[in-house]
Every structure is written in structure tokens, then in C-alpha cells.
Design a protein around this motif. Structure first.
Motif, mmCIF file in Angstrom:
data_model
loop_
_atom_site.group_PDB
_atom_site.id
_atom_site.type_symbol
_atom_site.label_atom_id
_atom_site.label_comp_id
_atom_site.label_asym_id
_atom_site.label_seq_id
_atom_site.Cartn_x
_atom_site.Cartn_y
_atom_site.Cartn_z
ATOM 1 N N ALA A 269 0.825 -1.207 0.000
ATOM 2 C CA ALA A 269 0.000 0.000 0.000
ATOM 3 C C ALA A 269 0.862 1.262 0.000
ATOM 4 O O ALA A 269 0.496 2.283 -0.574
ATOM 5 N N ASN A 284 5.939 4.916 -3.543
ATOM 6 C CA ASN A 284 5.108 4.281 -4.551
ATOM 7 C C ASN A 284 4.185 3.273 -3.881
ATOM 8 O O ASN A 284 4.201 3.109 -2.657
ATOM 9 N N SER A 285 3.395 2.576 -4.712
ATOM 10 C CA SER A 285 2.575 1.459 -4.239
ATOM 11 C C SER A 285 2.631 0.374 -5.303
ATOM 12 O O SER A 285 2.942 0.642 -6.469
ATOM 13 N N GLY A 292 2.659 1.618 -9.133
ATOM 14 C CA GLY A 292 1.933 2.830 -9.499
ATOM 15 C C GLY A 292 2.891 3.943 -9.900
ATOM 16 O O GLY A 292 4.035 3.717 -10.291
ATOM 17 N N GLN A 293 2.409 5.158 -9.740
ATOM 18 C CA GLN A 293 3.173 6.356 -10.116
ATOM 19 C C GLN A 293 4.166 6.700 -8.993
ATOM 20 O O GLN A 293 3.772 6.818 -7.839
ATOM 21 N N GLU A 295 6.551 8.936 -6.633
ATOM 22 C CA GLU A 295 6.622 10.309 -6.119
ATOM 23 C C GLU A 295 8.044 10.502 -5.609
ATOM 24 O O GLU A 295 8.566 9.667 -4.886
ATOM 25 N N GLN A 318 -6.807 10.222 4.999
ATOM 26 C CA GLN A 318 -6.509 10.410 3.578
ATOM 27 C C GLN A 318 -5.088 9.991 3.205
ATOM 28 O O GLN A 318 -4.812 9.713 2.056
ATOM 29 N N ARG A 319 -4.171 10.005 4.184
ATOM 30 C CA ARG A 319 -2.763 9.879 3.806
ATOM 31 C C ARG A 319 -1.910 9.416 4.982
ATOM 32 O O ARG A 319 -2.331 9.464 6.134
ATOM 33 N N HIS A 334 -3.355 7.806 0.432
ATOM 34 C CA HIS A 334 -3.733 6.393 0.312
ATOM 35 C C HIS A 334 -4.160 6.061 -1.118
ATOM 36 O O HIS A 334 -4.920 6.808 -1.739
ATOM 37 N N ARG A 335 -3.671 4.956 -1.633
ATOM 38 C CA ARG A 335 -4.086 4.476 -2.950
ATOM 39 C C ARG A 335 -4.938 3.224 -2.819
ATOM 40 O O ARG A 335 -5.617 2.836 -3.762
ATOM 41 N N HIS A 337 -8.097 1.673 -1.300
ATOM 42 C CA HIS A 337 -9.275 2.357 -0.754
ATOM 43 C C HIS A 337 -9.590 1.874 0.665
ATOM 44 O O HIS A 337 -10.172 2.599 1.454
#
Length: 358
Positions: A269, A284-285, A292-293, A295, A318-319, A334-335, A337
């Protein structure tokens, strides 16, 4: 709601030496003083005093004095009414010239148990009631990175430095200049750590006080775990849950990887990847087998060869919010859900871990 660090949990970063500052809430059995620092190549001696007042002439409950003088030794003593008492000399030296160190002073029923770099060194038996200790003095050929007063929970539990969780740059104990531990921060009477609440702050109250918004600091810290490290996160991830990781980046390090994972699916995650040689921290995740993308943007990189770090990772709705050495480093949204499924922490790569606390 703004996060308020539990009273007494503010680390001090980079105090100027000589240092003299209060220990808010005082000391008692189960409390530990955790120091990270280094000594110079040309050291002759340094000392740490636990004082019964806030001046240099106060009684000294513990005098800890490493001496590099050809007959390397550590001298322990106490001082009352201006008179030194009987010395205890330990003729071995746990510190190395020009090297960093970690030191813990644990208050036990018998005395002050000293650990250096994870090894038991000596216990200095109480001569002065520990309740009288209210300040700390450090002087000599030493530089200190962090001072942390932790613990004091139920049954002498070790508590855990919530420290900077939410104070950008949160040095000096909630507005007390040079202070050690944030006094009344949470507005609790007694200002110490767990001042008078059953179970205190450290020892396994689970969700904090009934009805409180403080994160629970239940569970014992893990000291000096081997890397790679992989373990379940007690109770999984939930909002306001904070994880403290302290360690050191060894010389020659290249990459470090810290993963918050879902055990049954092996989804990552939140992947935090300090790349020491490149001077970046990639986030990343990896969900469903694909990355994923990335950062990468950062205002600073605290992961440097030969340096200790003190990191807190806090889960929000959220994060994740990540603080290192008292500075807010980045947020990672968070990616996944359902972040409550995160139940594993893995640490790999070129890193020494001295302390993990959930």
C-alpha cells in the motif's frame, strides 16, 4: 482535530553542549532516557548528570563520566550537599573515538541501568530518591543528536517516543525553550507522562484513555531487530496510528525499503525507498502486481551515510504523514481504498534498525 503529542513526548534535537535542561514530569521506575550522539576523535572526557534541581550546584543523583586518559574507564558517582560520594570505576570503555553511539538510561527499582549500543554496561544503584531528579546536564567532548524521555507505563513498560508526531520541527518540548519533554502539552494535570492516569502512557492501554483522542501507545517496542525485518502490525492500520522507527544508515549504504503491506494479497500500500547514493526518497505502491506512479519531490533528504534517523509515520484518513528528525518530510495519499487492510511492516536493504514501536 490537531494532533497533540502526549505530555512528555517531545524529543530534543541537536542541543548545544554544554546542555542543562529540565526533565518535565521527572523520573520514575520504567522511564528511560534515550540519547543518540557522537564523540570526537580527540575526546578526553564527557559527562551526563541527572540533577535534583536546575542549577549546576544541585545534588547529582547520577554522574556518568567516560574518561579517555590512557586508562580508559567510566566513572559513576553521586554528589550531595556539594560533596562527592564514593566512585564506582568501570575499567572498560563502551564508546569509540570518532564514532556515533546510542545510549539508554533505564530507571529500575534498583538503580540506573545503562545500555550503550544495545549492550548492558552497568547498573548504578540509587543513592538519592529518583523522585528528586528533575533536570539533566551534559558537557564535555560529545555532541548529541537527540534526547528522548520515554516510558513510564504500567508495570514499568517502556512507553515510546511519540515525539514529533505533528509538530513541524517539533523540538523543544511544547514551547519550553530547551525543554525536555513537553510538560503540560496535553493539558493533563501533573504534566509528566501519564501524570496520575492508571497505566500511564506507555504500558499497553491500547486505545489511549477512554474517550480520549490520543493514539494508543500499547505494545512493547522492538529493539535492534535484524534486517530484513517482517512483522504483523498489531491491530492493523487505523487513523491516528503512529509507527516510530529509529535507526542508522551505515557507510556504503545504497538503498533502503520500508513497505506497508496487505499480508494476504502481498499488495504494497505504501513503499518508501530512500536511495542513499542518489540522495532521493522514492514513494510508490504496488497493487495487483503492478507498480503505481512514483513520487520523488522532497525538500530535504535526511537519509545520509553514517547518520542516525528518528522517523514517525502516522496514518490519517486520507494519507500517511512522515516526519524524520522532527521535520515533516512528505505526505503519501492512500491508494488502497481500504487502508485498514494493511497489516504488515517490512524493512529491507542497507539499514540498521535500533527501535520500532507501533
Amino acid at each position: 482535530m490537531a494532533f497533540v503529542a502526549p505530555p512528555g513526548y517531545q524529543p530534543i534535537y541537536g542541543p548545544r553542549i554544554p546542555y542543562l535542561g529540565p526533565i518535565y514530569g521527572g523520573l520514575r521506575q520504567g522511564v528511560s532516557i534515550y540519547l543518540q550522539g557522537s564523540i570526537s576523535e580527540d575526546i578526553t572526557r564527557f559527562f551526563i548528570n541527572l540533577l535534583c534541581g536546575e542549577s549546576e550546584s544541585s545534588d547529582i543523583a547520577l554522574h556518568f563520566n567516560p574518561r579517555f586518559d590512557g586508562w580508559d574507564k567510566v566513572v559513576f558517582n553521586s554528589c550531595q550537599n556539594g560533596c562527592w560520594e564514593s566512585e564506582e570505576k568501570i575499567r572498560s570503555m563502551p564508546f569509540c573515538k570518532g564514532q556515533t553511539f546510542e545510549m539508554v538510561i533505564m530507571v529500575t527499582a534498583q538503580g540506573y541501568q545503562i545500555k550503550v549500543n544495545g549492550n548492558d554496561f552497568h547498573t548504578f544503584h540509587h543513592r538519592i530518591p529518583v523522585e528528586r531528579v528533575c533536570a539533566m546536564q551534559i558537557a564535555g567532548d560529545v555532541s548529541i543528536q537527540t534526547i528522548n524521555v520515554i516510558g513510564g507505563g504500567m508495570g514499568g513498560g517502556m512507553g515510546g517516543g511519540m515525539g514529533q508526531g505533528g509538530y513541524p520541527g517539533g523540538c523543544t518540548g511544547g514551547g519550553y525553550p530547551g525543554g525536555m519533554g513537553g510538560g503540560m502539552e496535553g493539558g493533563y494535570p501533573g504534566g509528566g507522562m501519564g501524570g496520575g492516569y492508571p497505566g500511564g502512557m506507555g504500558g499497553g492501554m491500547g486505545g489511549g484513555y477512554p474517550g480520549s483522542h490520543l493514539p494508543g501507545m500499547g505494545g512493547q517496542p522492538v529493539y535492534n531487530p535484524p534486517v530484513p525485518y517482517s512483522n504483523m502490525i498489531p491491530g492493523g492500520m487505523s487513523p491516528k496510528k503512529t509507527i516510530i522507527i529509529r535507526g542508522m544508515v551505515p557507510y556504503g549504504a545504497d538503498r533502503i525499503s520500508i513497505n506497508f503491506m496487505v499480508g494476504r494479497s502481498r499488495d504494497i500500500a505504501f513503499h518508501m525507498n530512500p536511495r542513499v547514493r542518489e540522495g532521493i526518497v522514492v514513494r510508490n505502491s504496488m497493487i495487483g502486481g503492478s507498480w503505481g506512479q512514483e513520487e520523488r519531490e522532497l525538500i530535504m533528504n535526511p537519509f545520509i551515510e553514517g547518520q542516525y534517523f528518528d522517523m514517525s509515520i502516522r496514518c490519517g484518513n486520507q494519507r500517511f504523514k512522515v516526519f524524520v528528525n522532527g521535520q515533516h518530510l512528505f505526505d503519501f495519499f492512500h491508494r488502497l481504498h481500504s487502508f485498514s487492510e494493511i497489516d504488515m511492516l517490512e524493512i529491507e536493504g542497507d539499514v540498521q534498525i535500533s527501535y520500532i514501536h507501533f
